[in-house]
Design a protein around this motif. Structure first.
Motif, PDB file in Angstrom:
ATOM      1  N   VAL A 236       5.744   7.695  -8.872  1.00  0.00           N
ATOM      2  CA  VAL A 236       7.098   7.148  -8.968  1.00  0.00           C
ATOM      3  C   VAL A 236       7.336   6.117  -7.862  1.00  0.00           C
ATOM      4  O   VAL A 236       7.921   5.053  -8.087  1.00  0.00           O
ATOM      5  CB  VAL A 236       8.145   8.275  -8.888  1.00  0.00           C
ATOM      6  CG1 VAL A 236       9.557   7.700  -8.824  1.00  0.00           C
ATOM      7  CG2 VAL A 236       8.013   9.208 -10.096  1.00  0.00           C
ATOM      8  N   THR A 237       6.876   6.431  -6.673  1.00  0.00           N
ATOM      9  CA  THR A 237       7.041   5.487  -5.556  1.00  0.00           C
ATOM     10  C   THR A 237       6.265   4.205  -5.828  1.00  0.00           C
ATOM     11  O   THR A 237       6.744   3.095  -5.546  1.00  0.00           O
ATOM     12  CB  THR A 237       6.554   6.121  -4.244  1.00  0.00           C
ATOM     13  OG1 THR A 237       7.243   7.348  -4.025  1.00  0.00           O
ATOM     14  CG2 THR A 237       6.805   5.185  -3.070  1.00  0.00           C
ATOM     15  N   ALA A 238       5.062   4.321  -6.403  1.00  0.00           N
ATOM     16  CA  ALA A 238       4.258   3.145  -6.734  1.00  0.00           C
ATOM     17  C   ALA A 238       4.970   2.284  -7.768  1.00  0.00           C
ATOM     18  O   ALA A 238       4.955   1.053  -7.682  1.00  0.00           O
ATOM     19  CB  ALA A 238       2.883   3.571  -7.234  1.00  0.00           C
TER      20      ALA A 238
ATOM     21  N   GLU B 145       0.841  -1.188   0.000  1.00  0.00           N
ATOM     22  CA  GLU B 145       0.000   0.000   0.000  1.00  0.00           C
ATOM     23  C   GLU B 145       0.872   1.232   0.000  1.00  0.00           C
ATOM     24  O   GLU B 145       2.011   1.208   0.459  1.00  0.00           O
ATOM     25  CB  GLU B 145      -0.951   0.019   1.196  1.00  0.00           C
ATOM     26  CG  GLU B 145      -0.280   0.255   2.544  1.00  0.00           C
ATOM     27  CD  GLU B 145      -1.304   0.416   3.659  1.00  0.00           C
ATOM     28  OE1 GLU B 145      -1.706   1.580   3.886  1.00  0.00           O
ATOM     29  OE2 GLU B 145      -1.686  -0.582   4.271  1.00  0.00           O
ATOM     30  N   LEU B 146       0.347   2.297  -0.574  1.00  0.00           N
ATOM     31  CA  LEU B 146       1.010   3.598  -0.563  1.00  0.00           C
ATOM     32  C   LEU B 146       0.318   4.472   0.463  1.00  0.00           C
ATOM     33  O   LEU B 146      -0.911   4.544   0.506  1.00  0.00           O
ATOM     34  CB  LEU B 146       0.937   4.259  -1.948  1.00  0.00           C
ATOM     35  CG  LEU B 146       1.972   3.836  -3.006  1.00  0.00           C
ATOM     36  CD1 LEU B 146       3.351   4.305  -2.613  1.00  0.00           C
ATOM     37  CD2 LEU B 146       1.965   2.343  -3.247  1.00  0.00           C
TER      38      LEU B 146
ATOM     39  N   ASP C  49       6.116  12.645   3.206  1.00  0.00           N
ATOM     40  CA  ASP C  49       6.746  11.671   2.310  1.00  0.00           C
ATOM     41  C   ASP C  49       5.746  10.589   1.922  1.00  0.00           C
ATOM     42  O   ASP C  49       4.818  10.259   2.672  1.00  0.00           O
ATOM     43  CB  ASP C  49       7.956  11.014   2.969  1.00  0.00           C
ATOM     44  CG  ASP C  49       9.181  11.914   2.982  1.00  0.00           C
ATOM     45  OD1 ASP C  49       9.149  12.951   2.288  1.00  0.00           O
ATOM     46  OD2 ASP C  49      10.155  11.581   3.683  1.00  0.00           O
ATOM     47  N   VAL C  50       5.970  10.015   0.736  1.00  0.00           N
ATOM     48  CA  VAL C  50       5.172   8.879   0.279  1.00  0.00           C
ATOM     49  C   VAL C  50       5.861   7.602   0.722  1.00  0.00           C
ATOM     50  O   VAL C  50       7.044   7.393   0.433  1.00  0.00           O
ATOM     51  CB  VAL C  50       5.006   8.888  -1.251  1.00  0.00           C
ATOM     52  CG1 VAL C  50       4.177   7.674  -1.690  1.00  0.00           C
ATOM     53  CG2 VAL C  50       4.354  10.178  -1.727  1.00  0.00           C
ATOM     54  N   LEU C  51       5.136   6.765   1.441  1.00  0.00           N
ATOM     55  CA  LEU C  51       5.688   5.515   1.945  1.00  0.00           C
ATOM     56  C   LEU C  51       5.124   4.343   1.148  1.00  0.00           C
ATOM     57  O   LEU C  51       3.905   4.237   0.961  1.00  0.00           O
ATOM     58  CB  LEU C  51       5.336   5.324   3.423  1.00  0.00           C
ATOM     59  CG  LEU C  51       5.702   6.467   4.379  1.00  0.00           C
ATOM     60  CD1 LEU C  51       5.269   6.116   5.804  1.00  0.00           C
ATOM     61  CD2 LEU C  51       7.201   6.740   4.320  1.00  0.00           C
ATOM     62  N   GLY C  52       6.000   3.476   0.702  1.00  0.00           N
ATOM     63  CA  GLY C  52       5.582   2.256   0.026  1.00  0.00           C
ATOM     64  C   GLY C  52       5.773   1.076   0.969  1.00  0.00           C
ATOM     65  O   GLY C  52       6.904   0.711   1.291  1.00  0.00           O
ATOM     66  N   LEU C  53       4.699   0.507   1.471  1.00  0.00           N
ATOM     67  CA  LEU C  53       4.762  -0.609   2.406  1.00  0.00           C
ATOM     68  C   LEU C  53       4.518  -1.914   1.653  1.00  0.00           C
ATOM     69  O   LEU C  53       3.510  -2.040   0.948  1.00  0.00           O
ATOM     70  CB  LEU C  53       3.719  -0.459   3.511  1.00  0.00           C
ATOM     71  CG  LEU C  53       3.922   0.682   4.524  1.00  0.00           C
ATOM     72  CD1 LEU C  53       3.359   2.004   3.998  1.00  0.00           C
ATOM     73  CD2 LEU C  53       3.254   0.322   5.844  1.00  0.00           C
TER      74      LEU C  53
END
Length: 556
Positions: free
Chosen positions: A493-495, A456-457, A475-479
């Motif tokens: 971009v994070t995704a 999840e983002l 910040d965008v966190l990618g878990l």
């Protein structure tokens, strides 16, 4: 010849008491009208003492293997602990507390090296104090003590023992006689007993227990755990005549709580004090016994899930047992369909998706995880004999388990599929086949969920340490699988980075679930990225509507 109050006497007591309760079990069950006329007091006492006897035998076996002999503290402590962990029902829980109260005194008077100091006159005095402590401790354990019950009988036994000047055997015999006399008086002290024409069932069991103790100490039987004594059932004069009462379920108090909830609990004294207050507000017949970090909790409630959740908040509950009282409290919904699915989802779009697939959806409100009562209600609304429950969140595993346990007491067969994310729930729902056997369907759904990696983002709310380094607010966190794996500044971009990491281990299908705040072009850009970078991988997109995360990802 009287025997000393030592480990061997405790062992003999266990064996004789188990025999006595085995003989009297059905008669005690038959007169069980308080606090609930469920006809199981004798059985519960027997099973509780059976657990206590096993623990005592284990203590003897352990010392034998070490070439030593157990002391009084070892034996009585094992008996109390065995009763605590194996206590059944209201009566068994009180019995466990009685034994713990005796242990508080007797363990202090006996060593653990095989040398008992509570012998002779000191043995008799120790037993007097132990019986007093046992009676007092039951009042401490019961939230709202009622006279005319086993509490009254225990107190009378202790008072009669206190006036006996003889040895330990004489003290035990006096306690037995005091209990028998008090038992006769219980119908006049508790209205429900008087109406039914019976004595208190729990008190009847205590008379049998004290009679066995007197026999074990008097030397009338051999001091071995399996010794057989002359058959001496509780006399009619003791008030155990069941002729006046042949249908216990017709004499109980109507309209009581629907469920009996019992569990062991690892928790601190402070947490248990708060738990008592909360459970007292949920129901009645509350008894909490134990100490030193281990407790046995018993309560009658209408919301069994709430009682279990209270235990989860207090510490670690286990060995949870929930029993539905036939004819009491709520009646269960009729089961119509063969099998259904109940899924917890974080957004309206996912709820529509599940409903369209034939499932019953429970939509999570932001910051308000569903209580077990909500899940039980959803299971009822599914109107099915069998239900597959998808919690879709690791934090809901205990809640789902409590709801499933309560639903099972209502006749519904429930399997909790261990889905940790909504995308795993989607995968499990996709392979659900009502025409398969229940077990085969549960295995297939569990397998599909387990084969789906999830991510999840999310947006960081504050600066904090993560497994991927330090993140800043915004910040965008990618878990990935619950752990922060990527920290970025741009959602898309994070995704993409998260997708690349997940697909590096292989995959055939990507599921994208868009949140309520997801950018309009996000799905198109991610689909193109997967198509260009990861050949032969299909992508499916759903509008989930969840507000907790702008994007959920699943890879199968």
């Amino acid at each position: 010849m009287p025997y000393p109050l030592d480990a061997a006497a405790v062992r003999s007591w266990c064996g004789l008491a188990l025999e006595a309760l085995g003989r009297e079990r059905e008669r005690i069950d038959a007169i069980n009208v308080y606090p609930v006329a469920d006809g199981d007091t004798g059985t519960n006492l027997y099973l509780t003492l059976e657990s206590a006897a096993r623990a005592v035998e284990a203590a003897f076996d352990g010392h034998a293997s070490a070439g030593t002999a157990p002391g009084l503290a070892d034996a009585i402590g094992a008996m109390a602990h065995g009763a605590l962990i194996g206590a059944r029902g209201n009566s068994g829980t009180i019995l466990a507390q009685l034994l713990r109260g005796m242990t508080d005194v007797l363990a202090a008077g006996g060593g653990t090296d095989g040398t008992d100091t509570a012998t002779g006159d000191r043995s008799a005095e120790a037993l007097r104090r132990a019986l007093r402590r046992a009676a007092a401790s039951t009042y401490e354990a019961v939230a709202h003590p009622v006279e005319g019950t086993v509490l009254t009988v225990a107190t009378a036994a202790a008072e009669r023992a206190a006036g006996e000047a003889g040895d330990a055997a004489a003290v035990a015999r006096a306690a037995h006689e005091g209990a028998r006399t008090a038992l006769q008086e219980t119908p006049g002290q508790l209205a429900v007993l008087g109406r039914a024409g019976v004595v208190d069932a729990g008190g009847c069991g205590l008379v049998a227990l004290l009679g066995a103790l007197a026999d074990a100490l008097s030397g009338e039987v051999t001091a071995t755990p399996v010794a057989v004594r002359a058959d001496a059932p509780l006399p009619e004069a003791a008030g155990c005549d069941v002729a006046a009462h042949t249908a216990a379920d017709a004499c109980g108090e109507p309209g009581g709580p629907a469920f009996e909830v019992i569990y062991l609990l690892e928790a601190s004294d402070e947490a248990v004090a708060r738990l008592r207050t909360r459970l007292d507000g949920l129901g009645d017949s509350l008894v909490v016994v134990g100490g030193d970090g281990l407790w046995h909790v018993h309560v009658h409630v209408d919301d069994a899930g709430a009682a279990v959740e209270a235990g989860i908040e207090a510490g670690r509950p286990y060995r949870i047992r929930i029993t539905h009282f036939g004819g009491a409290g709520r009646t269960k919904e009729p089961a119509l369909a063969a099998r259904a699915v109940v899924a917890v989802v974080p957004g309206a779009g996912l709820a529509d998706l599940c409903t369209g697939a034939g499932a019953t959806a429970v939509t999570v409100r932001p910051g308000e995880p569903p209580a077990s009562g909500e899940l039980v209600q959803a299971i009822r609304q599914a109107h099915a004999r069998e239900v597959m429950l998808l919690p879709n969140d690791p934090e809901l595993r205990h809640t789902a388990a409590a709801a499933a346990e309560q639903a099972r007491t209502e006749g519904v067969r429930v399997a909790v599929i261990p889905t940790r994310a909504a995308v795993q729930g989607i995968a499990a729902l996709a392979v659900h086949e009502p025409d398969r056997s229940f077990d085969e369907d549960a295995v297939a759904m569990t397998s599909a969920a387990g084969a789906t990696r999830y991510a999840e983002l999310a947006l960081a709310e504050r600066q904090s340490w993560t497994m991927a380094g330090v993140c800043q607010a915004g910040d965008v966190l990618g878990l990935i699988d619950g752990d922060v794996a990527v920290i970025g500044s741009d959602l898309t971009v994070t995704a993409m980075t998260v997708l690349d990491r997940m697909l590096s281990a292989g995959g055939e299908m990507v599921t994208l679930v868009l949140g309520a705040g997801a950018p309009a072009a996000l799905a198109e850009r991610l689909e193109r990225h997967v198509r260009e970078r990861h050949l032969a991988v299909d992508t499916v997109v759903y509008d989930g509507g969840q507000r907790t995360a702008p994007l959920l990802i699943g890879v199968e």
